[in-house]
Design a protein around this motif. Structure first.
Motif, PDB file in Angstrom:
ATOM      1  N   ILE A  19       0.867  -1.176   0.000  1.00  0.00           N
ATOM      2  CA  ILE A  19       0.000   0.000   0.000  1.00  0.00           C
ATOM      3  C   ILE A  19       0.907   1.230   0.000  1.00  0.00           C
ATOM      4  CG2 ILE A  19      -1.699   1.301   1.310  1.00  0.00           C
ATOM      5  CD1 ILE A  19      -2.796  -1.268   2.316  1.00  0.00           C
ATOM      6  N   SER A  20       0.713   2.082  -0.966  1.00  0.00           N
ATOM      7  CA  SER A  20       1.585   3.249  -1.085  1.00  0.00           C
ATOM      8  C   SER A  20       1.163   4.355  -0.117  1.00  0.00           C
ATOM      9  CB  SER A  20       1.556   3.775  -2.522  1.00  0.00           C
ATOM     10  OG  SER A  20       0.285   4.350  -2.799  1.00  0.00           O
ATOM     11  N   ARG A  21       2.082   5.283   0.080  1.00  0.00           N
ATOM     12  CA  ARG A  21       1.793   6.439   0.924  1.00  0.00           C
ATOM     13  C   ARG A  21       0.633   7.239   0.324  1.00  0.00           C
ATOM     14  NH1 ARG A  21       4.414  10.410   1.953  1.00  0.00           N
ATOM     15  NH2 ARG A  21       4.568  10.442   4.211  1.00  0.00           N
ATOM     16  N   ASP A  22       0.600   7.321  -1.017  1.00  0.00           N
ATOM     17  CA  ASP A  22      -0.473   8.079  -1.682  1.00  0.00           C
ATOM     18  C   ASP A  22      -1.833   7.446  -1.415  1.00  0.00           C
ATOM     19  OD1 ASP A  22       1.359   9.869  -2.710  1.00  0.00           O
ATOM     20  OD2 ASP A  22       1.549   8.808  -4.629  1.00  0.00           O
ATOM     21  N   GLU A  23      -1.884   6.114  -1.404  1.00  0.00           N
ATOM     22  CA  GLU A  23      -3.157   5.434  -1.129  1.00  0.00           C
ATOM     23  C   GLU A  23      -3.604   5.677   0.309  1.00  0.00           C
ATOM     24  OE1 GLU A  23      -3.136   1.581  -4.074  1.00  0.00           O
ATOM     25  OE2 GLU A  23      -1.738   1.575  -2.373  1.00  0.00           O
ATOM     26  N   VAL A  24      -2.662   5.634   1.234  1.00  0.00           N
ATOM     27  CA  VAL A  24      -3.004   5.906   2.634  1.00  0.00           C
ATOM     28  C   VAL A  24      -3.467   7.350   2.784  1.00  0.00           C
ATOM     29  CG1 VAL A  24      -2.125   6.035   4.992  1.00  0.00           C
ATOM     30  CG2 VAL A  24      -1.461   4.137   3.530  1.00  0.00           C
ATOM     31  N   ALA A  25      -2.770   8.269   2.152  1.00  0.00           N
ATOM     32  CA  ALA A  25      -3.167   9.677   2.215  1.00  0.00           C
ATOM     33  C   ALA A  25      -4.548   9.876   1.602  1.00  0.00           C
ATOM     34  CB  ALA A  25      -2.127  10.545   1.509  1.00  0.00           C
TER      35      ALA A  25
END
Length: 99
Positions: free
Chosen positions: A4-10
């Motif tokens: 899970i990428s940082r962009d998805e978490v954001a």
């Protein structure tokens, strides 16, 4: 490396209206990755020949059956009331509504 990428978490944080700091995003990416791995392990164990269940053990009704029993008459129930009217308890008006 988390899947899970940082962009998805954001993005998820924005959808949930959460204001996350940069270090929180990194921390949650790792945690969400672990959760997804755990769900994947459960999916691997689940077999097609096992029906879905809501409980691990069979659930039975622990309540007694409904039975008719004698109860108070209206007169007996109203006998201890300070005031009664038309077979009902009379109480002070509290909402200011007209009758």
């Amino acid at each position: 490396m988390p899947s899970i990428s940082r962009d998805e978490v954001a993005h998820l944080a924005r959808l949930a209206r959460l204001d996350l700091q940069s270090d929180e995003v990194d921390h949650l990416a790792g945690q969400l990755d672990q959760i997804i791995d755990a769900v994947g392990q459960v999916a691997q164990v689940a077999a097609d020949d096992i029906p879905p269940t809501s409980h691990a053990l069979p659930v039975t009704n622990v309540f007694r059956p409904d039975e008719l029993r004698p109860c108070l008459s209206a007169e007996a129930a109203l006998s201890g009331a300070p005031e009664a009217e038309d077979g009902r308890f009379r109480v002070p008006q509290i909402l200011g509504e007209e009758q």
